[in-house]
Every structure is written in structure tokens, then in C-alpha cells.
Design a protein around this motif. Structure first.
Motif, PDB file in Angstrom:
ATOM      1  N   ALA A   1       0.916  -1.382   0.056  1.00 13.82           N
ATOM      2  CA  ALA A   1       0.000   0.048  -0.003  1.00 13.82           C
ATOM      3  C   ALA A   1       1.005   1.131  -0.103  1.00 13.82           C
ATOM      4  O   ALA A   1       0.545   2.061  -0.781  1.00 13.82           O
ATOM      5  CB  ALA A   1      -0.940   0.085   1.330  1.00 13.82           C
ATOM      6  N   LEU A   2       1.993   1.236   0.639  1.00 14.54           N
ATOM      7  CA  LEU A   2       2.854   2.539   0.734  1.00 14.54           C
ATOM      8  C   LEU A   2       3.514   2.673  -0.585  1.00 14.54           C
ATOM      9  O   LEU A   2       3.534   3.635  -0.832  1.00 14.54           O
ATOM     10  CB  LEU A   2       4.117   1.977   1.801  1.00 14.54           C
ATOM     11  CG  LEU A   2       3.546   2.119   3.541  1.00 14.54           C
ATOM     12  CD1 LEU A   2       4.380   1.476   4.267  1.00 14.54           C
ATOM     13  CD2 LEU A   2       3.502   3.710   3.774  1.00 14.54           C
TER      14      LEU A   2
ATOM     15  N   LEU B   1       0.746   8.279   7.436  1.00 14.82           N
ATOM     16  CA  LEU B   1       0.790   7.110   6.558  1.00 14.82           C
ATOM     17  C   LEU B   1      -0.574   7.388   5.671  1.00 14.82           C
ATOM     18  O   LEU B   1      -1.643   7.807   6.093  1.00 14.82           O
ATOM     19  CB  LEU B   1       0.391   5.739   7.483  1.00 14.82           C
ATOM     20  CG  LEU B   1       1.718   5.589   8.201  1.00 14.82           C
ATOM     21  CD1 LEU B   1       1.362   4.382   9.347  1.00 14.82           C
ATOM     22  CD2 LEU B   1       2.858   5.156   7.596  1.00 14.82           C
ATOM     23  N   PRO B   2      -0.332   6.503   4.444  1.00 14.79           N
ATOM     24  CA  PRO B   2      -1.736   6.603   3.615  1.00 14.79           C
ATOM     25  C   PRO B   2      -2.752   5.808   4.089  1.00 14.79           C
ATOM     26  O   PRO B   2      -2.492   4.801   4.900  1.00 14.79           O
ATOM     27  CB  PRO B   2      -1.108   6.387   2.250  1.00 14.79           C
ATOM     28  CG  PRO B   2      -0.098   5.399   2.728  1.00 14.79           C
ATOM     29  CD  PRO B   2       0.628   5.840   3.922  1.00 14.79           C
TER      30      PRO B   2
ATOM     31  N   ALA C   1      -1.999  -0.230   7.984  1.00 11.59           N
ATOM     32  CA  ALA C   1      -2.149  -0.302   9.572  1.00 11.59           C
ATOM     33  C   ALA C   1      -0.724   0.149  10.099  1.00 11.59           C
ATOM     34  O   ALA C   1       0.223  -0.194   9.901  1.00 11.59           O
ATOM     35  CB  ALA C   1      -2.272  -1.896   9.812  1.00 11.59           C
ATOM     36  N   ALA C   2      -1.118   0.987  11.330  1.00  8.31           N
ATOM     37  CA  ALA C   2      -0.144   1.650  11.893  1.00  8.31           C
ATOM     38  C   ALA C   2       0.455   0.884  12.783  1.00  8.31           C
ATOM     39  O   ALA C   2       1.876   0.623  13.089  1.00  8.31           O
ATOM     40  CB  ALA C   2      -0.453   2.806  12.671  1.00  8.31           C
ATOM     41  N   ARG C   3      -0.138  -0.023  13.321  1.00 10.44           N
ATOM     42  CA  ARG C   3       0.115  -1.327  14.465  1.00 10.44           C
ATOM     43  C   ARG C   3      -0.088  -2.589  14.129  1.00 10.44           C
ATOM     44  O   ARG C   3      -1.124  -3.075  14.324  1.00 10.44           O
ATOM     45  CB  ARG C   3      -0.318  -0.932  15.742  1.00 10.44           C
ATOM     46  CG  ARG C   3       0.194   0.228  16.171  1.00 10.44           C
ATOM     47  CD  ARG C   3       0.099   0.582  17.749  1.00 10.44           C
ATOM     48  NE  ARG C   3       0.856   1.890  18.207  1.00 10.44           N
ATOM     49  CZ  ARG C   3       2.021   2.082  18.553  1.00 10.44           C
ATOM     50  NH1 ARG C   3       2.704   0.893  18.402  1.00 10.44           N
ATOM     51  NH2 ARG C   3       2.457   3.271  18.912  1.00 10.44           N
TER      52      ARG C   3
ATOM     53  N   THR D   1       5.136  -2.777  16.545  1.00 12.24           N
ATOM     54  CA  THR D   1       5.985  -3.824  15.655  1.00 12.24           C
ATOM     55  C   THR D   1       6.412  -2.996  14.208  1.00 12.24           C
ATOM     56  O   THR D   1       6.941  -3.469  13.455  1.00 12.24           O
ATOM     57  CB  THR D   1       4.597  -4.733  15.071  1.00 12.24           C
ATOM     58  OG1 THR D   1       3.675  -3.865  14.593  1.00 12.24           O
ATOM     59  CG2 THR D   1       4.358  -5.437  16.454  1.00 12.24           C
ATOM     60  N   GLY D   2       6.027  -1.624  14.120  1.00 13.56           N
ATOM     61  CA  GLY D   2       6.430  -0.906  13.003  1.00 13.56           C
ATOM     62  C   GLY D   2       5.386  -1.010  11.834  1.00 13.56           C
ATOM     63  O   GLY D   2       4.955  -2.188  11.771  1.00 13.56           O
ATOM     64  N   SER D   3       5.260  -0.157  11.101  1.00 10.64           N
ATOM     65  CA  SER D   3       4.065  -0.215  10.096  1.00 10.64           C
ATOM     66  C   SER D   3       4.744  -0.754   8.798  1.00 10.64           C
ATOM     67  O   SER D   3       4.063  -1.496   8.153  1.00 10.64           O
ATOM     68  CB  SER D   3       3.683   1.214   9.801  1.00 10.64           C
ATOM     69  OG  SER D   3       4.861   2.031   9.028  1.00 10.64           O
ATOM     70  N   GLY D   4       6.190  -0.730   8.698  1.00  9.59           N
ATOM     71  CA  GLY D   4       6.714  -1.090   7.477  1.00  9.59           C
ATOM     72  C   GLY D   4       7.214   0.172   6.693  1.00  9.59           C
ATOM     73  O   GLY D   4       7.699   0.103   5.315  1.00  9.59           O
ATOM     74  N   SER D   5       6.974   1.417   7.088  1.00 11.83           N
ATOM     75  CA  SER D   5       7.416   2.450   6.336  1.00 11.83           C
ATOM     76  C   SER D   5       8.833   2.772   6.677  1.00 11.83           C
ATOM     77  O   SER D   5       9.601   3.276   5.695  1.00 11.83           O
ATOM     78  CB  SER D   5       6.672   3.749   6.892  1.00 11.83           C
ATOM     79  OG  SER D   5       6.778   4.061   8.317  1.00 11.83           O
ATOM     80  N   ALA D   6       9.581   2.431   7.631  1.00  9.57           N
ATOM     81  CA  ALA D   6      10.875   2.314   7.825  1.00  9.57           C
ATOM     82  C   ALA D   6      11.590   1.053   7.864  1.00  9.57           C
ATOM     83  O   ALA D   6      10.952   0.262   8.384  1.00  9.57           O
ATOM     84  CB  ALA D   6      11.306   3.168   9.050  1.00  9.57           C
TER      85      ALA D   6
END
Lengths: 289, 289
Positions: free
Chosen positions: B71-72, B103-104, B108-110, B171-176
Motif C-alpha cells: 500500500a505504501l 501514513l496513507p 495499518a499503523a500497528r 511492531t512498526g508499520s513497514g514505512s521504515a
């Protein structure tokens, strides 16, 4: 909290609490836990561009190769040579890329195969962890070792320095050296003479552009990084000598350090590993004035 | 023989003799030993300066994080962000260095803590070697795993990609995201979501200058390496898509490859290791047209 910073926030040293991280142990270790590295066991490489790399030599493990390296430095043999090979996740190698420069007097062209030493009588601090390559691992005189059949060999961990060589039974003179810049290539253990480790300036080698030729060799001479000079600290003016201490692997602080490397329980970690491999326990080294 | 070249001369592929090196096995593996990576499991990063990095995603291990990453990418969220952290012998990290960009939608933020999956029913090719971190290791669907208490976790090997996060239970979103550029930091296993591995362009990250700030962060914005774009291959024009195949870890060729990684007996090696650790068996991946 800031994700960019937080990923390794556990490395931050907390105030006067009991040591909880490996870095806490290093910071709190008493003077008695540290051993000064002898000046003639420090090899100082000055690179074009101003970077300095310092190698701690391991004469206890590879005395003939280290004698060669000392003679090469004293003959200024490497001055004007270069770093000519950078293979990703493997090694950076330096020396004479033509392999044609004659060795100076006092350098044995074919020293003995110093791949192992007798483990009898060595004070080994064992690392209590299974290892894929040897029945036992541990630390001797501040160095990581694998032990098998009563013999101890240095292990090819990140930043360890070894002697490039032709196919066996050649052992290499020590004029061509490499350091590990990736995951430990332990298959090289007992096949190549390890002669030391980089204790400062590693990033000047590990961050070099990867070579695009076979084995990561630079394709053109212009890609090579020139070596300005290589000297033993003992041959430098006293005021200019770097000085380093290594943590004594027999010291109680080192045992604490190993235990915490294997069992992180500070904020970041939800699940401590419960173990650690020999190359994931870099022996602490610090610069001193 | 030329020492500079000879150090790894064993990597040269010999003519039509039986396979004797891991690279021989890769070259000789039949088409049936290779699996095409799905286009929506390839993440293509274009960096300032022209380098391209390609990541294979691991939706089987971290489906919610991979959904976020997809999604990012589709939101072009990383375009104009940067590589902002390079810590020697550890990780390179990228994303938004300010950690403030919203985040777009659809991310999911978490997400859940996808650190392990049930090992029941997984076809695991075991690696018969002791491991300091887990009772068993092996390969599942072309990925390196550690197995403990009936759960399989991806292992933090060189070039694996993980999700940076704040202290647990975040857990981190995956954006970093980060990738491993040194010896495998296996203590991070089961503490961070691994979401894939770099299959091309690793050297564009591993050879970056090391950051001199805390944790290897670049001290100034000017040191950061800008990201031009991040796209799923499936969202690229068909003619521009990269294509890769991964060796099937259930294929006989893979077993040969592992055996030879553990027992080098070609010219260079005097003593085969007799074992190999999970992170010293990179699963073969190749670009295809």
C-alpha cells in the motif's frame, strides 16, 4: 518514539543503573579488564584521502606471518600499493595488484601453515553455544577461536585480517592481506592464516565501492585506493603513535559482556536470543591517549 | 599463480566436469529447480544517482506488513524520502527520517507481531548444523528459518530486510525498513518483523558511507541518499519490470548446493569445514529476461 532512532535505542547507555546492555559493561569495566596492545602489534595504514586503518596483529597465532608483515612494514613495501579488490559480503584485499613486486630481505616467501595452534595450556574462555563449524568456540588472549581435536584456530569474523594466498599448499607471505566485510566466511577457517583484526578505521574499507571484476577486483587501476604508508606503531614517533586497549577475555567484565550479548533484556528486546555465535561477540577494543 | 586472483580462484566455473563448487551447482541447476518470483512480491527502489535495488517480499511470513508495504508503494509514499542511516557491520535504514509523514489510507499503523509462524505443515528442508540461536534451522519456500517450539522465524542474514520499530510492543508499520550489511545480528530474530531480502543492487546500500551520528544516522540531511521512487514490479509497465527466479529450497539441486557450501573440496580448500551456518547459505536468486 522516533522509529528512526528507536530501532537501536537499546544501545544508549543509561545512567547509574546496574549494567544492562553490552555497552554498559564496556563503559563500566575497570582498568584491570583492559590490556594495552603492544606498539609492535599495531599496524597503521594511511590511505589516500586521509583515512587511517589500524590493525592489531596476532603474533601468538601466526608468528611467522606476523614477522613477515613487520618486515614488510619496516621495508615500506606497501607504500604506494593499493586496495584493489572489494567483494560484497566477503572481503576487501590490498597489497600489490600486479603480484610482481619482489619481497624485501627477511621475508619468508613460504612461511609455515599457521592455521591452528596447540590448545593445550591455552586459557580458553569457552563460549557456551553450538557452532556449525567446530565442537567448541571461545576466546584466547582476546581473540575468537574455534577448538577442534586439541587445536585452536582463529575464526573468520567481521574485520578479521587474513593472508591472501595461491592454492594450497601455498600459505601466502603476508604481502597481500584481506579483511572480512560481511557475514563470517567460516569455511576459510583452517585454510588461511589469520593474522589480526582491524581495530579502527574499518569503515574506510567496508564502505568502498564494490569491484565489478571477477572476485570483486577493480576493473581499472584508477578504481584502486592508493596506500600512502603502512607502519608499525613502534616505528612511528612516540607522539604520533596510536594506542589501543583490548578487553581481557579472562576478565569478569568480559563474561558479563558475553552474557548480555546472548541475552538482551533491555527495552527494545521482547525475546532474548538465549545464545550468541562466536562472531557476534566482537571483543571490545578502545583507543586510549 | 597470481595471489590477487587466486584467493578465490575456486569460484571459477570449471568446464564440463561434475559439479564441485556451489557456483557449479547453480549454473547446472535445471529449470525445474527455479521458481519465478511473483511481480507483486518484487519491490523496486530507484535511488538518486541511478542505482536500483530490488527486494523480494515474504508475504508468507509477514502478510500484514507486506500488505502495508504494498500500500505504501502504491501510494508512492517513499518517493522523495531517503536512506538516512548506515551503521557499519549492522544495518542500512531508509524511509522518512523525520518520522512525521502521515501514513496513507489502507496502512495499518500497528500490524500484528509477525515474528514467527506455525511450523506445522511447512515443508522445511532442515540444515543439519548446530546453531547458537535455535534448536533447528532450515529453509522454507526459499527462505532461511530458525525453528523453535513449533514456530518458524526468518533469520537476520545478510541482505534480509526488516521493519524498523519503536520499543516493544510496537511492531512498526513497514514505512521504515532496514537491511543487514554485516554479520548476521540473529539477536533480532523474533524481535522484529522480517519482510524480505534484497535480490539485486545490494552494493548500492552496503557500500554507502557510514553515518557518524548515533546508531549510524547521517548527521546532516545532505548526507542522505534520496529515494526517487519505490514501486511494486506489478505496478510497472510490463516491458520495464525486472524478473527474478529463486532456487526452490525443496529441489535436489538445492541440497547439492548446501552440501557443497558445507564441504568445499575444490583446489583452494585444504580442509573442508564439514558444516555451514544458516546465514552462510544464501539462497540462489537470478535475474531472468
Amino acid at each position: 518514539m522516533h522509529a528512526a532512532l528507536a530501532f537501536l535505542a537499546f544501545q544508549a547507555v543509561t545512567a547509574p543503573a546496574p549494567p544492562i546492555t553490552p555497552n554498559d559493561v564496556i563503559a563500566a569495566a575497570p582498568a584491570s579488564a583492559w590490556t594495552r596492545i603492544a606498539d609492535d602489534a599495531l599496524l597503521v595504514i594511511e590511505l589516500m584521502g586521509g583515512a587511517r586503518v589500524v590493525i592489531q596483529l596476532a603474533p601468538g597465532f601466526a608468528p611467522a606471518h606476523v614477522a613477515n608483515i613487520r618486515a614488510l612494514a619496516r621495508a615500506r613495501w606497501w607504500d604506494g600499493e593499493s586496495v584493489y579488490r572489494v567483494q560484497d559480503n566477503y572481503v576487501v584485499q590490498w597489497g600489490d595488484p600486479t603480484d610482481k613486486k619482489p619481497l624485501p630481505g627477511g621475508v619468508a616467501a613460504r612461511p609455515p601453515a599457521e592455521y591452528e595452534r596447540d590448545a593445550q595450556g591455552l586459557a580458553i574462555r569457552p563460549l557456551d553455544a553450538p557452532d556449525a563449524y567446530a565442537p567448541r568456540t571461545g576466546f584466547v588472549e582476546g581473540w575468537p577461536v574455534a577448538v577442534r581435536d586439541g587445536r585452536a584456530s582463529l575464526t573468520h569474523c567481521y574485520a578479521m585480517v587474513g593472508v591472501a594466498r595461491d592454492p594450497a599448499p601455498d600459505t601466502g607471505s603476508g604481502s597481500a592481506l584481506y579483511t572480512v566485510i560481511g557475514h563470517a566466511p567460516r569455511q576459510l577457517d583452517r585454510n588461511i592464516a589469520l593474522v589480526g583484526r582491524i581495530v579502527a578505521g574499518m569503515e574506510a574499507l567496508s564502505a568502498l565501492p564494490r569491484g565489478t571484476g571477477d572476485l570483486g577486483l577493480y576493473r581499472t587501476p584508477g578504481e584502486r585506493l592508493p596506500i600512502i604508508s603502512v607502519r608499525l606503531a613502534s616505528d612511528m614517533p612516540a607522539a604520533a603513535r596510536p594506542a589501543f586497549e583490548v578487553m581481557d577475555s579472562a576478565a569478569p567484565a568480559f563474561a558479563d559482556y558475553v552474557r548480555l550479548r546472548a541475552n538482551r533484556h533491555d527495552g527494545f528486546f521482547a525475546v532474548p536470543a538465549g545464545g550468541v555465535d562466536i562472531c557476534n561477540v566482537p571483543v571490545p577494543v578502545r583507543a586510549v591517549r
